[in-house]
Design an enzyme around this catalytic site. Structure first.
Site, mmCIF file in Angstrom:
data_model
loop_
_atom_site.group_PDB
_atom_site.id
_atom_site.type_symbol
_atom_site.label_atom_id
_atom_site.label_comp_id
_atom_site.label_asym_id
_atom_site.label_seq_id
_atom_site.Cartn_x
_atom_site.Cartn_y
_atom_site.Cartn_z
ATOM 1 N N ASP A 1 0.850 -1.198 0.000
ATOM 2 C CA ASP A 1 0.000 0.000 0.000
ATOM 3 C C ASP A 1 0.886 1.247 0.000
ATOM 4 O OD1 ASP A 1 0.879 -0.028 2.615
ATOM 5 O OD2 ASP A 1 -1.079 0.406 3.506
ATOM 6 N N SER A 2 2.209 1.029 0.040
ATOM 7 C CA SER A 2 3.146 2.137 -0.196
ATOM 8 C C SER A 2 2.900 2.744 -1.577
ATOM 9 C CB SER A 2 4.595 1.641 -0.087
ATOM 10 O OG SER A 2 4.798 0.497 -0.888
ATOM 11 N N ASP B 1 -0.965 -6.374 -0.111
ATOM 12 C CA ASP B 1 -0.936 -5.647 1.159
ATOM 13 C C ASP B 1 -2.329 -5.056 1.388
ATOM 14 O OD1 ASP B 1 0.246 -4.549 3.370
ATOM 15 O OD2 ASP B 1 1.260 -2.928 2.281
ATOM 16 N N GLU C 1 9.430 -3.689 10.748
ATOM 17 C CA GLU C 1 9.800 -2.391 10.151
ATOM 18 C C GLU C 1 10.284 -1.403 11.207
ATOM 19 O OE1 GLU C 1 7.009 -0.819 7.305
ATOM 20 O OE2 GLU C 1 8.083 1.100 7.162
HETATM 21 O O1 KIV Z 1 3.524 -1.046 1.743
HETATM 22 C C1 KIV Z 1 4.690 -1.462 1.734
HETATM 23 O O2 KIV Z 1 5.437 -1.298 0.760
HETATM 24 C C2 KIV Z 1 5.150 -2.178 2.919
HETATM 25 C C3 KIV Z 1 6.602 -2.517 2.997
HETATM 26 C C4 KIV Z 1 7.430 -1.315 3.152
HETATM 27 C C5 KIV Z 1 6.885 -3.545 4.018
HETATM 28 O O3 KIV Z 1 4.393 -2.451 3.780
#
Ligand code: KIV
Length: 269
Positions: free
Chosen positions: A42-43, A81, A179
């Site tokens: 979700d990044s 995610d 994290e």
């Molecule tokens: O959303 C994401 O990219 C993440 C990673 C940084 C672990 O949760």
């Protein structure tokens, strides 16, 4: 087809590599290069959708991106995610949303930003055949409570992470993202659980590492302190676009080879 068992077999044998991707082209590059796990993170909220944080990412946006990544990847395990509030409030809604990622979009597993509220859900999802990756430490969906700072610097918070890691393992989580926590805490968690730990800003003793694709290749405008830039794709893109503009403005592009003519149209008027 990759399975979470293949991933678990790697732990301790060879460091697991995980990278985010948000589209089919990037996924196919990352997959061909041999990354073990592709996280449709979700990044994407900050990395490619232009948001300040991950909170606005919707379930439909995630589903569309997961489908694209799954179509682009052949060998890597694809993990969806789950976006903010798409899980956790209501169990059957959570199961439906997570299941959609596997059933309709081709993901192999889901990841939940975890806490005490995700232990039972992790068990339920696992029972239903939805492999679930837990995520502890800095969980960006809680930015309004925690900010983006280092987590678990106090003993009590570190103990909570250790407990939650064990509880999620017992609930059936197949792997655990850690994290932005102290490296010595991540090492302790890695010792305490049998499932693979995948660190991001959590030191070198985890079973694997994950970073955001745009940070790794040098596309991001800013990156967290624990990221590393391994390329300059932004620079390469700028150079290519500069050359394109120059070629159009100078008349060099398009050349004759870029178009065609039809003789019978010469006397059209
Ligand atoms: O959303 C994401 O990219 C993440 C990673 C940084 C672990 O949760």
């Amino acid at each position: 087809m990759p399975t979470v068992r293949d991933l678990q077999a790697m732990a301790g044998e060879k460091p697991i590599t995980m990278l985010t991707a948000y589209d089919a082209v990037t996924a196919s590059i990352v997959d061909d290069t041999g990354v073990d796990v592709i996280l449709v993170g979700d990044s994407m909220g900050n990395a490619v959708l232009g948001h300040e944080d991950t909170l606005p990412v919707t379930l439909d946006e995630m589903a569309s991106r997961v489908g694209a990544v799954a179509r682009g990847a052949d060998d890597a395990l694809v993990v969806a995610d789950m976006p903010f509030l798409s899980f956790g409030a209501d169990e059957s809604e959570s199961v439906k949303n997570c299941g959609r990622m596997l059933k309709e979009e081709g993901a192999n597993a889901v990841k939940l930003e975890s806490g005490p509220h995700t232990v039972d859900l992790t068990e339920r999802l696992t029972d239903l055949g939805i492999p679930t990756m837990a995520h502890l430490g800095l969980t960006p969906q809680s930015v309004n409570q925690t900010g983006y700072t280092r987590q678990a610097t106090a003993r009590e918070d570190a103990e909570e992470i250790l407990d939650l890691a064990c509880e999620h393992e017992d609930a059936g989580a197949f792997a655990l993202v850690l994290e932005h926590i102290p490296a010595n805490l991540a090492a302790k968690v890695t010792d305490a659980v049998d499932i693979p730990t995948i660190g991001i800003g959590a030191g070198g003793d985890c079973d694997g590492q994950v970073l955001v694709f745009t940070d790794v290749v040098g596309l991001s405008e800013s990156s967290p302190p624990f990221a590393e830039q391994f390329g300059d794709v932004r620079g390469e893109v700028e150079d290519a676009v500069d050359e394109y503009i120059d070629a159009v403005e100078s008349g060099e592009f398009p050349a004759e080879s870029h178009s065609h003519t039809e003789d019978e149209l010469d006397d059209l008027y």
